[in-house]
Scaffold this active site. Structure first.
Site, short mmCIF file in Angstrom:
data_model
loop_
_atom_site.label_atom_id
_atom_site.label_comp_id
_atom_site.label_asym_id
_atom_site.label_seq_id
_atom_site.Cartn_x
_atom_site.Cartn_y
_atom_site.Cartn_z
N GLU A 1 0.80 -1.22 0.00
CA GLU A 1 0.00 0.00 0.00
C GLU A 1 0.84 1.27 0.00
O GLU A 1 0.30 2.36 -0.19
CB GLU A 1 -0.95 -0.01 1.21
N GLU B 1 7.56 -21.82 8.16
CA GLU B 1 8.09 -20.92 9.20
C GLU B 1 9.15 -21.57 10.08
O GLU B 1 9.84 -20.89 10.84
CB GLU B 1 6.95 -20.41 10.09
#
Length: 273
Positions: free
Chosen positions: A81, A112
């Site tokens: 953004e 992860e």
């Protein structure tokens, strides 16, 4: 390192399945209201991190977010953004998630847990000591992120972290740790809830404050925003009309579209006078 894993503590609420919809919503909202208060306590830590990011970026560096699961996705959202909101180039703020782009939409099992992969992923972007890398992990124990931060430290790269437990391994691996302890989740261990909200709030604070420091906002306006849809063009036109005291909408629109941004349009208008 022994520490208190608050994010895994049992919820304050029991027998959720027996609650009415209204009770569920009221209680979730009650818990959510505690998040901004926890973020407020971390402002001194956030301030230090923002200051060093702004300094590095003013000197030509980039900002990286790294995480797994919800944390990784939130970093990618914030990074993606920045170009449309502040008009900065793609690649100035970069979000990296364990498991790669496929993990944005669907969980990649055990991604992860790979302590070496995070550093490898950073190297794909040519990370240097001009950059800042922020590891995001609600638990503060994600190996993918910790391994990357540890390697950054070995290579003289400035690091930060955002976690929701106190005195976590990820904090120990970061130069500028941020810890927002929001307490047990409404659904025990579901860190996509309060912890995720806290991380999003902190990311908003970091990127917005940094971009203001970089001169990407004037007054309270997104003068460098990308004109990527009609809503933003209309917003830009009205900003331009207000700033230049113009009364002709179509004239302001032509000026804006020719220049490409409100800031450039103002500069072009004032230069032509």
């Amino acid at each position: 390192m022994a520490f208190e894993k608050v994010t895994e503590q049992e919820s304050h609420y029991h027998h959720l399945e027996k609650m009415s919809i209204q009770e569920l919503l009221i209680n979730i909202n009650k818990e959510d209201q505690t998040v901004p208060l926890a973020v407020a306590k971390a402002i001194p830590q956030i301030e230090k991190l923002v200051a060093v990011i702004a300094d590095r970026m003013l000197a030509g560096g980039r900002l990286f977010y790294m995480g797994a699961g919800t944390s990784g996705r939130l970093g990618i959202v914030d990074a993606s953004e920045c170009p449309p909101t502040f008009g900065v180039p793609h690649g100035l703020v970069i979000g990296i998630i364990a498991g790669g782009d496929a993990a944005i939409r669907k969980a990649v099992e055990f991604a992860e847990d790979n302590k070496e992969q995070g550093w490898k992923d950073l190297q794909e972007f040519g990370v240097t000591d001009k950059d800042v890398v922020i590891g995001i992990a609600a638990s503060g124990t994600t190996p993918y992120v910790i391994g990357a931060l540890e390697q950054c430290r070995r290579h003289g790269i400035t690091t930060g972290s955002i976690s929701c437990n106190p005195e976590t391994p990820i904090s120990a691996a970061a130069d500028f740790p941020v810890e927002v302890v929001v307490g047990p989740e409404f659904v025990t261990g579901s860190t996509r809830m309060k912890s995720g909200t806290a991380q999003k709030l902190v990311l908003n604070m970091i990127s917005t404050s940094v971009m203001i420091q970089l001169g990407r906002v004037e007054d309270n306006k997104m003068v460098n925003m990308q004109l990527s849809n009609e809503k933003l063009v209309d917003r830009g036109v009205k900003m331009l009309m207000q700033q230049l005291s113009l009364t002709d909408y179509e004239e302001a629109q032509r000026l804006l579209l020719k220049a490409g941004s409100v800031k450039k349009a103002v500069e072009a208008y004032e230069k032509a006078r």
